[in-house]
Design a protein around this motif. Structure first.
Motif, PDB file in Angstrom:
ATOM      1  N   ASP A  60       9.762  21.790   7.483  1.00 44.24           N
ATOM      2  CA  ASP A  60      11.222  21.568   7.868  1.00 44.24           C
ATOM      3  C   ASP A  60      12.265  20.082   7.629  1.00 44.24           C
ATOM      4  OD1 ASP A  60      14.000  22.854   6.547  1.00 44.24           O
ATOM      5  OD2 ASP A  60      14.061  23.766   8.868  1.00 44.24           O
ATOM      6  N   TYR A  63      13.455  19.547  11.253  1.00 42.84           N
ATOM      7  CA  TYR A  63      13.835  20.674  11.720  1.00 42.84           C
ATOM      8  C   TYR A  63      12.752  21.375  12.734  1.00 42.84           C
ATOM      9  CZ  TYR A  63      18.281  19.934  10.617  1.00 42.84           C
ATOM     10  OH  TYR A  63      20.109  19.033  10.801  1.00 42.84           O
ATOM     11  N   VAL A 100      17.620  20.587  18.634  1.00 41.89           N
ATOM     12  CA  VAL A 100      16.363  22.152  17.567  1.00 41.89           C
ATOM     13  C   VAL A 100      16.113  22.581  18.480  1.00 41.89           C
ATOM     14  CG1 VAL A 100      15.632  22.699  15.747  1.00 41.89           C
ATOM     15  CG2 VAL A 100      16.563  20.931  15.183  1.00 41.89           C
ATOM     16  N   HIS A 103      13.387  26.684  18.286  1.00 37.34           N
ATOM     17  CA  HIS A 103      12.465  27.222  17.782  1.00 37.34           C
ATOM     18  C   HIS A 103      11.848  25.733  17.557  1.00 37.34           C
ATOM     19  CE1 HIS A 103      14.881  26.673  13.938  1.00 37.34           C
ATOM     20  NE2 HIS A 103      14.692  25.227  13.856  1.00 37.34           N
ATOM     21  N   PHE A 144      14.356  32.245   5.816  1.00 42.74           N
ATOM     22  CA  PHE A 144      13.475  31.341   4.755  1.00 42.74           C
ATOM     23  C   PHE A 144      11.762  31.355   3.897  1.00 42.74           C
ATOM     24  CE2 PHE A 144      14.579  26.429   6.900  1.00 42.74           C
ATOM     25  CZ  PHE A 144      15.820  26.831   6.451  1.00 42.74           C
ATOM     26  N   PHE A 163      13.048  31.193  10.899  1.00 44.82           N
ATOM     27  CA  PHE A 163      12.803  30.074   9.465  1.00 44.82           C
ATOM     28  C   PHE A 163      11.923  29.770   8.899  1.00 44.82           C
ATOM     29  CE2 PHE A 163      16.665  29.229  11.869  1.00 44.82           C
ATOM     30  CZ  PHE A 163      18.030  29.900  10.889  1.00 44.82           C
ATOM     31  N   GLN A 167       7.829  27.144  11.843  1.00 46.07           N
ATOM     32  CA  GLN A 167       8.980  27.057  12.955  1.00 46.07           C
ATOM     33  C   GLN A 167       8.978  27.970  14.272  1.00 46.07           C
ATOM     34  OE1 GLN A 167      11.636  26.513   9.547  1.00 46.07           O
ATOM     35  NE2 GLN A 167      12.554  24.635  10.661  1.00 46.07           N
ATOM     36  N   ARG A 197      24.903  18.112  18.712  1.00 44.44           N
ATOM     37  CA  ARG A 197      24.490  19.054  17.233  1.00 44.44           C
ATOM     38  C   ARG A 197      23.490  19.708  17.671  1.00 44.44           C
ATOM     39  NH1 ARG A 197      21.316  21.414  13.802  1.00 44.44           N
ATOM     40  NH2 ARG A 197      22.877  21.997  12.079  1.00 44.44           N
ATOM     41  N   ASP A 199      21.604  22.630  16.479  1.00 39.46           N
ATOM     42  CA  ASP A 199      20.821  23.875  15.259  1.00 39.46           C
ATOM     43  C   ASP A 199      20.667  25.273  16.100  1.00 39.46           C
ATOM     44  OD1 ASP A 199      19.450  23.193  13.110  1.00 39.46           O
ATOM     45  OD2 ASP A 199      18.531  24.608  13.932  1.00 39.46           O
ATOM     46  N   VAL A 200      21.306  25.938  14.940  1.00 41.70           N
ATOM     47  CA  VAL A 200      21.226  27.311  15.059  1.00 41.70           C
ATOM     48  C   VAL A 200      21.233  27.897  16.939  1.00 41.70           C
ATOM     49  CG1 VAL A 200      20.656  27.756  12.404  1.00 41.70           C
ATOM     50  CG2 VAL A 200      18.827  27.525  14.081  1.00 41.70           C
ATOM     51  N   GLU A 253      26.358  25.059  16.279  1.00 44.61           N
ATOM     52  CA  GLU A 253      25.938  25.541  14.667  1.00 44.61           C
ATOM     53  C   GLU A 253      25.737  26.602  14.799  1.00 44.61           C
ATOM     54  OE1 GLU A 253      23.250  25.578  10.085  1.00 44.61           O
ATOM     55  OE2 GLU A 253      22.814  25.099  12.512  1.00 44.61           O
ATOM     56  N   HIS A 325      23.418  18.071   4.922  1.00 50.85           N
ATOM     57  CA  HIS A 325      22.221  18.430   4.725  1.00 50.85           C
ATOM     58  C   HIS A 325      21.594  19.698   4.812  1.00 50.85           C
ATOM     59  CE1 HIS A 325      21.725  19.516   8.369  1.00 50.85           C
ATOM     60  NE2 HIS A 325      20.018  19.969   8.363  1.00 50.85           N
ATOM     61  N   ASP A 326      22.419  20.291   4.605  1.00 45.69           N
ATOM     62  CA  ASP A 326      21.776  22.101   4.173  1.00 45.69           C
ATOM     63  C   ASP A 326      22.544  22.482   2.497  1.00 45.69           C
ATOM     64  OD1 ASP A 326      20.015  22.211   6.047  1.00 45.69           O
ATOM     65  OD2 ASP A 326      22.023  23.144   7.551  1.00 45.69           O
ATOM     66  N   ARG A 409      18.534  22.570  -0.991  1.00 43.87           N
ATOM     67  CA  ARG A 409      19.006  21.389  -0.096  1.00 43.87           C
ATOM     68  C   ARG A 409      18.385  20.102  -0.643  1.00 43.87           C
ATOM     69  NH1 ARG A 409      17.883  23.973   5.157  1.00 43.87           N
ATOM     70  NH2 ARG A 409      15.286  23.411   4.751  1.00 43.87           N
ATOM     71  N   ARG A 413      19.767  15.675  -0.792  1.00 45.46           N
ATOM     72  CA  ARG A 413      18.354  14.714   0.052  1.00 45.46           C
ATOM     73  C   ARG A 413      17.661  13.303  -0.848  1.00 45.46           C
ATOM     74  NH1 ARG A 413      15.714  19.862   3.553  1.00 45.46           N
ATOM     75  NH2 ARG A 413      17.685  20.338   4.875  1.00 45.46           N
TER      76      ARG A 413
HETATM   77  C1  GLC Z   1      20.118  24.295  10.291  1.00 51.51           C
HETATM   78  C2  GLC Z   1      19.838  23.891   9.347  1.00 51.51           C
HETATM   79  C3  GLC Z   1      18.818  23.507   8.975  1.00 51.51           C
HETATM   80  C4  GLC Z   1      17.571  23.709   9.036  1.00 51.51           C
HETATM   81  C5  GLC Z   1      17.576  24.732   9.653  1.00 51.51           C
HETATM   82  C6  GLC Z   1      16.331  25.709  10.789  1.00 51.51           C
HETATM   83  O1  GLC Z   1      20.369  25.433   9.496  1.00 51.51           O
HETATM   84  O2  GLC Z   1      21.097  23.095  10.042  1.00 51.51           O
HETATM   85  O3  GLC Z   1      18.332  22.348   8.128  1.00 51.51           O
HETATM   86  O4  GLC Z   1      16.180  24.542   8.088  1.00 51.51           O
HETATM   87  O5  GLC Z   1      18.718  24.939  11.501  1.00 51.51           O
HETATM   88  O6  GLC Z   1      15.766  24.086  11.724  1.00 51.51           O
END
Ligand code: GLC
Ligand code: CA
Length: 551
Positions: A60, A63, A100, A103, A144, A163, A167, A197, A199-200, A253, A325-326, A409, A413
């Motif tokens: 990913d 990530y 991040v 996971h 995902f 995800f 992950q 930042r 992530d999730v 996020e 990037h998403d 996405r 990129r």
């Molecule tokens: C967040 C990131 C994304 C990633 C996902 C899993 O949404 O911005 O790019 O795929 O988390 O980490």
């Protein structure tokens, strides 16, 4: 030190793999970033958010992390990162890292140990469950890839992955895992970074027992049991404590987050985040994800913007973004590829003048647009590929591909378009991913030379914002909420106001000023057409104007 300094800032987001290749191997890296720091500084931004730079098998693209305390060798090394950090700081740019921790990669040493047996020091680092009556532990879907569970014969158990399969979700209920997270935060803060930042981050606490989700919520069926989970505030309070020792800020996020839940993180006794990313305004042409499409409706966009502006006023602070990037490129979604300059500049105004901390994603400042590859095999994003191969299988290939063109996405990129030389000046080697063929028209070099380019327009907006108290702090009010063509709002602060007018129409439309602004003449401080007469009440395709008033 000024408290809440991030409130007067504007950030530039770098997804390094596609930003600039400094060593000719076709992959963007921190050597390229170093060379482009003067460019980033010239935009008038005050900080950089780096999408993950850590070692990663790239299931990913970063990530999925296999080492939290290092830099991916494709991007450089720790020394090169420190060089970038130092130079950025010298230029007055803050730097925030992606954290991040919902996971890791399945190639992280913790997971490689964890999967071996039920009784090793890492066996409880992830969320392992036995089969339930010969079936998966519960009915959750992955966001995902298929179901959220993957079987590992060594343990005769399944691990949870919200995800991709590569992950695995960390078990945040394990105090050792939380200690690891805090250690990682300290590692980067000690190096001098200015924040994270995260992530999730709203997904890290799962409801005990992992109950079955509602079957009518495909993909998101488990979400009620992991979004804003039962121990989330407790965990975030622990992480917050680490940050208290440093002058830094935390941006979480929050996919699908509501104003109410966002406020619970940013205010009150559980305050654990300074800012949050929500997704509401990304749904004006889709539902839940860009893959489930519907025609763009300005009213939905305006509603989302206004909802957040009103809800956070005086209580918390908004983040402002249109791309990252998403998400696919914004001109291709809410603007028009027939009016790239006009709609690109209008879209800049529509969000940069809201109250909050803006983020600009690489390439957005020159109006990059979606790429349309001929075959799904050319795409690399795990979620795009999975969507294509899972849904609407009865539709024609053309239709299915059109959905990918509109949602992938990968569109955000593609390599950054620097100039008209081979590969858009991104690399002297073979680029790791397709360059959008429109780079000969849309590139930095050309826009540097054109005073009215999108690039220079962004600079003007940021320059104005920076020195304007009303643009920074003013309260927000929306006008003509029911208009499907015009977005109009004002910002008011200490005897001054800004009136912001944005046309989303491709044809000429007339605009009525709100009564409050009919009597006196404002000063037009920005417009995306050269020959605009400020008394004129007709707006051309995607015209935008900003007026300043003394009130
Ligand atoms: C967040 C990131 C994304 C990633 C996902 C899993 O949404 O911005 O790019 O795929 O988390 O980490
Ligand atoms: Ca490189």
């Amino acid at each position: 030190m000024e408290k809440d300094w991030y409130r007067r800032m504007c950030f530039y987001q770098i997804w390094v793999r596609s930003f600039c290749d400094g060593n000719g191997d076709g992959i963007g890296d921190l050597y390229g970033v170093y060379d482009k720091l003067p460019y980033i500084h010239s935009l008038g931004v005050d900080g950089i958010w780096f999408s993950p730079l850590y070692p990663s098998p790239n299931a990913d693209y970063g990530y999925d992390i296999s080492d939290y305390r290092n830099i991916h060798p494709e991007y450089g090394d720790l020394q090169q990162f420190q060089k970038v950090l130092q130079r950025a700081h010298e230029l007055g740019l803050k730097v925030i890292m992606d954290l991040v921790v919902n996971h890791t990669s399945d190639e992280h040493p913790w997971f490689m140990e964890s999967r071996k047996s039920k009784d090793n020091p890492y066996s409880d680092y992830y969320i392992w469950r036995d089969a339930r009556k010969g079936k998966l532990p519960n009915n959750w879907d992955s966001l995902f890839e298929g179901k959220a569970w993957e079987y590992v014969p060594e343990r005769d158990q399944y691990y949870l992955h919200l995800f991709a399969k590569k992950q695995p979700d960390l078990n945040m209920d394990n105090p050792k895992v939380r200690e690891e997270v805090k250690g990682i935060m300290r590692f980067w803060l000690d190096m001098g970074v200015d924040g994270f930042r995260e992530d999730v981050i709203t997904f890290i606490s799962k409801k005990a027992g992992l109950p079955d989700g509602l079957p009518f919520l495909p993909i998101a069926n488990g979400m009620p049991f992991y979004k804003d989970g039962p121990r989330i505030h407790e965990y975030l309070a622990e992480f917050r404590k680490v940050c208290e020792d440093y002058d830094c800020f935390q941006l979480g996020e929050g996919p699908m987050t509501t104003t109410k839940s966002a406020l619970s993180y940013m205010t009150g006794k559980h305050k654990s985040l300074d800012l949050m990313f929500h997704f509401d305004h990304m749904m004006a042409d889709c539902m839940f994800t860009e893959y489930i499409q519907r025609p763009f409706q300005l009213k939905r966009l305006k509603h989302a913007f206004s909802k957040w502006q009103y809800a956070l006023e005086g209580k918390a602070w908004n983040t402002l973004y249109l791309e990252n990037h998403d998400h696919p490129r914004i001109i291709s979604r809410y603007g028009s590829e027939n009016y790239i300059r006009e709609s690109g500049t209008m879209l800049a105004v529509c969000y940069l003048f809201l109250q909050g901390t803006p983020f600009i994603y690489q390439g957005q400042e020159i109006g990059m647009t979606n790429i349309r590859l001929k075959s799904i095999d050319q795409y690399v994003d795990v979620s795009s590929k999975n969507n294509y191969h899972t849904f609407h299988l009865k539709d024609s290939i053309e239709k299915r591909l059109a959905r990918i063109h509109a949602s992938s996405r990968d569109s955000s990129r593609t390599p950054m378009q620097w100039d008209t030389s081979a590969n858009a000046g991104f690399t002297t080697g073979k680029p790791w991913f397709y360059v959008n063929p429109n780079y000969t028209r849309i590139n930095v070099e050309r826009q540097e030379q054109e005073p009215d380019s999108i690039l220079n327009f962004y600079r003007r907006c940021l320059c104005y914002r920076k020195q304007s108290e009303v643009a920074l702090w003013g309260t927000y009010h929306e006008y003509y909420r029911s208009s499907g063509k015009i977005y109009m709002y004002d910002r008011v602060w200490k005897g001054k106001s800004l009136l912001v007018i944005c046309s989303f129409a491709e044809h000429l439309i007339s605009v009525r000023f709100p009564p409050k602004y009919r009597q006196q003449q404002g000063k037009m401080i920005l417009c995306n057409y050269k020959d605009s007469d400020q008394e004129n009440r007709k707006l051309r395709a995607f015209e935008t104007r900003v007026y300043e008033y003394e009130i």
